[in-house]
Write a protein that holds these residues in place. Structure first.
Motif, short mmCIF file in Angstrom:
data_model
loop_
_atom_site.label_atom_id
_atom_site.label_comp_id
_atom_site.label_asym_id
_atom_site.label_seq_id
_atom_site.Cartn_x
_atom_site.Cartn_y
_atom_site.Cartn_z
N ASP A 131 18.98 35.30 42.27
CA ASP A 131 19.23 34.97 43.68
C ASP A 131 20.33 35.83 44.30
O ASP A 131 21.13 35.36 45.13
CB ASP A 131 19.60 33.49 43.83
CG ASP A 131 18.44 32.58 43.46
OD1 ASP A 131 17.27 33.01 43.63
OD2 ASP A 131 18.68 31.46 42.99
N GLY A 132 20.38 37.11 43.91
CA GLY A 132 21.31 38.03 44.52
C GLY A 132 22.74 37.91 44.05
O GLY A 132 23.63 38.60 44.58
N GLU A 133 23.02 37.04 43.07
CA GLU A 133 24.38 36.90 42.56
C GLU A 133 24.69 37.99 41.54
O GLU A 133 23.81 38.75 41.13
CB GLU A 133 24.55 35.51 41.91
CG GLU A 133 24.31 34.34 42.84
CD GLU A 133 25.39 34.20 43.89
OE1 GLU A 133 26.48 34.78 43.73
OE2 GLU A 133 25.14 33.50 44.89
N TRP A 134 25.95 38.07 41.11
CA TRP A 134 26.31 39.04 40.09
C TRP A 134 25.54 38.79 38.81
O TRP A 134 25.25 37.63 38.45
CB TRP A 134 27.80 38.94 39.77
CG TRP A 134 28.69 39.66 40.74
CD1 TRP A 134 28.37 40.74 41.51
CD2 TRP A 134 30.05 39.34 41.04
NE1 TRP A 134 29.46 41.12 42.26
CE2 TRP A 134 30.49 40.28 42.00
CE3 TRP A 134 30.93 38.36 40.59
CZ2 TRP A 134 31.78 40.27 42.51
CZ3 TRP A 134 32.21 38.34 41.10
CH2 TRP A 134 32.63 39.29 42.05
N SER A 135 25.23 39.87 38.10
CA SER A 135 24.64 39.73 36.77
C SER A 135 25.69 39.18 35.80
O SER A 135 26.89 39.09 36.13
CB SER A 135 24.16 41.10 36.27
OG SER A 135 25.28 41.94 35.99
N PHE A 136 25.26 38.84 34.60
CA PHE A 136 26.20 38.32 33.59
C PHE A 136 27.27 39.37 33.29
O PHE A 136 28.47 39.05 33.21
CB PHE A 136 25.46 37.94 32.32
CG PHE A 136 26.35 37.29 31.30
CD1 PHE A 136 26.72 35.97 31.42
CD2 PHE A 136 26.82 38.01 30.21
CE1 PHE A 136 27.57 35.37 30.49
CE2 PHE A 136 27.65 37.42 29.27
CZ PHE A 136 28.03 36.09 29.40
N ILE A 137 26.85 40.63 33.11
CA ILE A 137 27.82 41.69 32.82
C ILE A 137 28.79 41.85 33.98
O ILE A 137 30.01 42.01 33.78
CB ILE A 137 27.08 43.02 32.55
CG1 ILE A 137 26.21 42.90 31.29
CG2 ILE A 137 28.08 44.16 32.41
CD1 ILE A 137 26.96 42.76 30.00
N GLN A 138 28.30 41.82 35.19
CA GLN A 138 29.18 41.96 36.35
C GLN A 138 30.17 40.80 36.46
O GLN A 138 31.32 40.98 36.86
CB GLN A 138 28.36 42.08 37.63
CG GLN A 138 27.64 43.42 37.76
CD GLN A 138 26.67 43.45 38.92
OE1 GLN A 138 26.06 42.43 39.24
NE2 GLN A 138 26.53 44.60 39.55
#
Length: 212
Positions: free
Chosen positions: A75-82
């Motif tokens: 949903d456009g949120e940061w990825s886990f790495i980010q």
């Protein structure tokens, strides 16, 4: 229906600030949440131990996914790495710079919040694709720094203020209450781990994903 997620300091409905009621209910549902607002050195040591333990479990969940999914957005949120890169930035900002006085504490993988104005010297490579292990190595180092700081807290140091750090960066060259700096870090850790858990659930069930 309106959905408000995060740390809302004020939410006014028909002239009434209901944020305290919401926070009280969230604390009732998860009593550990209230321990992220400690008042003394032992409380901060306990809170950081909780953060360490909870993130260990979240990272283990992430290891069970295809590594490529850890770079994908829900949903456009940061990825886990980010997300991991952002909490490193929070540590570098409020512990290594504000409390410890390093004028330029950032690693190239640090990730500021999206709306932060461009600031010379602060990295912002949103497209970087480091491996989980690369980010975790940086993360472990930064978490160990916080551990050393909270282990060394006394009543006097916790009640003190930071020395302004001159030079371009964030936060600005001002004096901040040490307790407030550490509370910001705890708040970042608590909320972003919850966001990460939510998104790991979606990735595991194959929810619609959008690369960012």
């Amino acid at each position: 229906m309106a959905d408000f997620t995060g740390d809302n300091l004020s939410l006014v409905v028909n002239g009434v600030d209901v944020a305290p009621l919401v926070n009280a209910e969230l604390d009732r549902r998860d009593p550990v949440r209230a321990r992220m607002r400690p008042a003394d050195p032992d409380g901060f040591r306990e809170a950081w131990g909780i953060v360490e333990r909870l993130w260990d479990g979240t990272v283990e969940r992430a290891r069970g996914l295809d590594p490529g999914l850890l770079h994908e957005s829900v949903d456009g949120e940061w990825s886990f790495i980010q997300t991991l890169r952002h909490v490193v930035f929070a540590t570098d900002t409020w512990v290594r710079r504000a409390i410890l006085g390093d004028p330029s504490p950032w690693d190239p993988l640090d990730l500021p919040w999206d709306e932060m104005p461009g600031t010379p010297g602060i990295p912002r490579d949103r497209e970087a694709r480091p491996s989980l292990e690369e980010v975790l190595a940086l993360r472990r180092e930064r978490m160990a720094t916080v551990r050393r700081v909270v282990d060394g807290l006394t009543d006097a140091s916790l009640a003190g203020h930071t020395e302004p750090v001159e030079g371009t960066g964030w936060p600005p060259p001002e004096s901040f209450p040490v307790r407030e700096c550490l509370l910001i870090v705890l708040n970042e850790e608590w909320h972003h781990r919850q966001f990460a858990e939510r998104d790991l659930d979606a990735l595991r069930t194959g929810a619609t994903r959008k690369a960012i």
